[in-house]
Design a protein around this motif. Structure first.
Motif, mmCIF file in Angstrom:
data_model
loop_
_atom_site.group_PDB
_atom_site.id
_atom_site.type_symbol
_atom_site.label_atom_id
_atom_site.label_comp_id
_atom_site.label_asym_id
_atom_site.label_seq_id
_atom_site.Cartn_x
_atom_site.Cartn_y
_atom_site.Cartn_z
ATOM 1 N N ASP A 41 4.531 65.372 -1.508
ATOM 2 C CA ASP A 41 5.426 64.395 -0.881
ATOM 3 C C ASP A 41 5.817 64.846 0.528
ATOM 4 N N GLY A 42 6.024 66.155 0.705
ATOM 5 C CA GLY A 42 6.398 66.692 2.010
ATOM 6 C C GLY A 42 5.590 67.928 2.350
ATOM 7 N N LEU A 43 5.251 68.093 3.621
ATOM 8 C CA LEU A 43 4.579 69.294 4.118
ATOM 9 C C LEU A 43 5.517 69.992 5.081
ATOM 10 N N LEU A 44 5.801 71.262 4.816
ATOM 11 C CA LEU A 44 6.699 72.033 5.666
ATOM 12 C C LEU A 44 5.889 73.098 6.394
ATOM 13 N N VAL A 45 6.003 73.121 7.722
ATOM 14 C CA VAL A 45 5.263 74.065 8.561
ATOM 15 C C VAL A 45 6.257 75.033 9.200
ATOM 16 N N PRO A 46 6.386 76.247 8.648
ATOM 17 C CA PRO A 46 7.265 77.236 9.267
ATOM 18 C C PRO A 46 6.553 77.910 10.432
ATOM 19 N N VAL A 77 6.334 65.361 7.443
ATOM 20 C CA VAL A 77 6.059 66.734 7.879
ATOM 21 C C VAL A 77 7.329 67.274 8.521
ATOM 22 N N LEU A 78 7.677 68.532 8.196
ATOM 23 C CA LEU A 78 8.828 69.196 8.807
ATOM 24 C C LEU A 78 8.371 70.512 9.418
ATOM 25 N N GLY A 79 8.604 70.689 10.722
ATOM 26 C CA GLY A 79 8.319 71.947 11.412
ATOM 27 C C GLY A 79 9.600 72.726 11.629
ATOM 28 N N ILE A 80 9.545 74.052 11.447
ATOM 29 C CA ILE A 80 10.727 74.899 11.620
ATOM 30 C C ILE A 80 10.439 75.996 12.640
ATOM 31 N N CYS A 81 11.357 76.181 13.583
ATOM 32 C CA CYS A 81 11.311 77.215 14.621
ATOM 33 C C CYS A 81 10.015 77.093 15.425
ATOM 34 N N VAL A 82 9.140 78.109 15.419
ATOM 35 C CA VAL A 82 7.888 77.978 16.170
ATOM 36 C C VAL A 82 7.025 76.877 15.566
ATOM 37 N N GLY A 83 7.259 76.571 14.288
ATOM 38 C CA GLY A 83 6.604 75.426 13.667
ATOM 39 C C GLY A 83 7.013 74.109 14.301
ATOM 40 N N MET A 84 8.147 74.076 14.980
ATOM 41 C CA MET A 84 8.529 72.929 15.803
ATOM 42 C C MET A 84 7.871 73.025 17.174
ATOM 43 N N GLN A 85 7.903 74.214 17.769
ATOM 44 C CA GLN A 85 7.381 74.385 19.122
ATOM 45 C C GLN A 85 5.906 73.999 19.228
ATOM 46 N N VAL A 86 5.115 74.325 18.196
ATOM 47 C CA VAL A 86 3.678 74.044 18.271
ATOM 48 C C VAL A 86 3.366 72.555 18.213
ATOM 49 N N LEU A 87 4.365 71.717 17.926
ATOM 50 C CA LEU A 87 4.151 70.277 17.931
ATOM 51 C C LEU A 87 4.079 69.715 19.340
ATOM 52 N N PHE A 88 4.510 70.498 20.333
ATOM 53 C CA PHE A 88 4.426 70.076 21.728
ATOM 54 C C PHE A 88 3.054 70.440 22.308
ATOM 55 N N LEU A 186 7.647 62.571 11.222
ATOM 56 C CA LEU A 186 7.605 63.934 11.756
ATOM 57 C C LEU A 186 8.995 64.394 12.193
ATOM 58 N N TRP A 187 9.536 65.360 11.472
ATOM 59 C CA TRP A 187 10.820 65.964 11.804
ATOM 60 C C TRP A 187 10.603 67.435 12.129
ATOM 61 N N ALA A 188 11.519 68.008 12.884
ATOM 62 C CA ALA A 188 11.407 69.432 13.213
ATOM 63 C C ALA A 188 12.756 69.979 13.642
ATOM 64 N N THR A 189 12.939 71.277 13.409
ATOM 65 C CA THR A 189 14.166 71.964 13.825
ATOM 66 C C THR A 189 13.816 73.252 14.550
ATOM 67 N N GLN A 190 14.506 73.518 15.657
ATOM 68 C CA GLN A 190 14.358 74.796 16.338
ATOM 69 C C GLN A 190 15.113 75.894 15.585
ATOM 70 N N PHE A 191 16.162 75.521 14.910
ATOM 71 C CA PHE A 191 16.941 76.476 14.108
ATOM 72 C C PHE A 191 16.299 76.652 12.734
ATOM 73 N N HIS A 192 16.852 77.579 11.957
ATOM 74 C CA HIS A 192 16.333 77.887 10.628
ATOM 75 C C HIS A 192 17.255 77.316 9.551
ATOM 76 N N PRO A 193 16.925 76.165 8.960
ATOM 77 C CA PRO A 193 17.773 75.649 7.881
ATOM 78 C C PRO A 193 17.820 76.593 6.682
ATOM 79 N N GLU A 194 16.737 77.327 6.445
ATOM 80 C CA GLU A 194 16.709 78.239 5.286
ATOM 81 C C GLU A 194 17.640 79.431 5.459
ATOM 82 N N LYS A 195 18.158 79.653 6.683
ATOM 83 C CA LYS A 195 19.099 80.737 6.950
ATOM 84 C C LYS A 195 20.488 80.205 7.292
ATOM 85 N N SER A 196 20.681 78.895 7.110
ATOM 86 C CA SER A 196 21.906 78.242 7.573
ATOM 87 C C SER A 196 22.880 77.910 6.453
#
Length: 216
Positions: A41-46, A77-88, A186-196
């Motif tokens: 259902d969801g793909l998470l890219v850390p 798709v959810l990108g986290i930290c550098v997983g967000m940056q690589v979407l640019f 497509l969603w993404a966060t520069q911060f770390h939800p898993e550490k928040s």
């Protein structure tokens, strides 16, 4: 139960992310298997470390094609930290003569923050839009956890299509930067939800609800 694949391409805190997503209520698999990544259902890219290494590792594992295929079908798709940056399109942070390109899902480049103290590490508030789905049921002034020196400092989309009206959340560390984006599937966060902490748990629950809605 919502199924999530945490994409294991060698450059992310996959196990801490998987644990956090499972705590938020998902059935989680850590894998680079393309069939599983497409079926979930969801793909998470850390992503942690340098932009070049993450972008190359993701591409070598076929992650670029998987992201394209999922988004073409409106699959989250959810990108986290550098997983967000690589979407640019690319980044100022490169360690080779020929910089590694990003996935170019969004226009623009990632830049080094213009701040006297880097990395930007620790808890900080963000400015999210009132209609944010990601920050639903999160109080204004809540803090999330960052660990980065680079970020996108502006956000724009070229043309229309399904991503014509993104929701952009902003952060500030002496320099304003993009802290999160919600653009269609497509969603993404520069911060770390898993550490928040509790806030991060709510954010991941909101993403899982989003995955559930798009999977109906």
């Amino acid at each position: 139960m919502t199924s999530v694949v945490v994409f294991d391409y060698g450059y992310g805190n996959v196990h801490s992310v998987a644990k956090a997503v499972a705590k938020a209520g998902a059935q989680v698999q850590v894998t680079a298997d393309p069939k599983a990544a497409l079926a979930a259902d969801g793909l998470l890219v850390p992503g942690v470390g340098a932009f070049d290494a993450c972008a190359k590792g993701l591409r070598d594992a076929g992650g670029d094609k998987l992201v394209d295929q999922r988004l073409a079908g409106g699959r989250p798709v959810l990108g986290i930290c550098v997983g967000m940056q690589v979407l640019f399109e690319g980044s100022e942070e490169h360690h080779h003569d020929i910089p590694e390109p990003g996935l170019a899902q969004w226009s623009g480049r990632v830049e080094r923050l213009a701040a006297p103290v880097l990395p930007h590490m620790g808890w900080n508030t963000v400015d999210f839009p009132e209609d944010s789905e990601l920050f639903a049921d999160v109080a204004k002034g809540s803090r999330v956890y960052f660990a980065h020196s680079y970020a996108a400092r502006e956000f724009s989309l070229v043309g229309g299509g399904p991503f014509a009206a993104p929701r952009v959340t902003w952060g500030e560390h002496d320099d304003k930067f993009v802290a999160a984006v919600e653009a269609g599937a497509l969603w993404a966060t520069q911060f770390h939800p898993e550490k928040s902490g509790a806030v991060g748990n709510q954010l991941l629950r909101n993403w899982l609800e989003h995955c559930g809605r798009l999977s109906l």
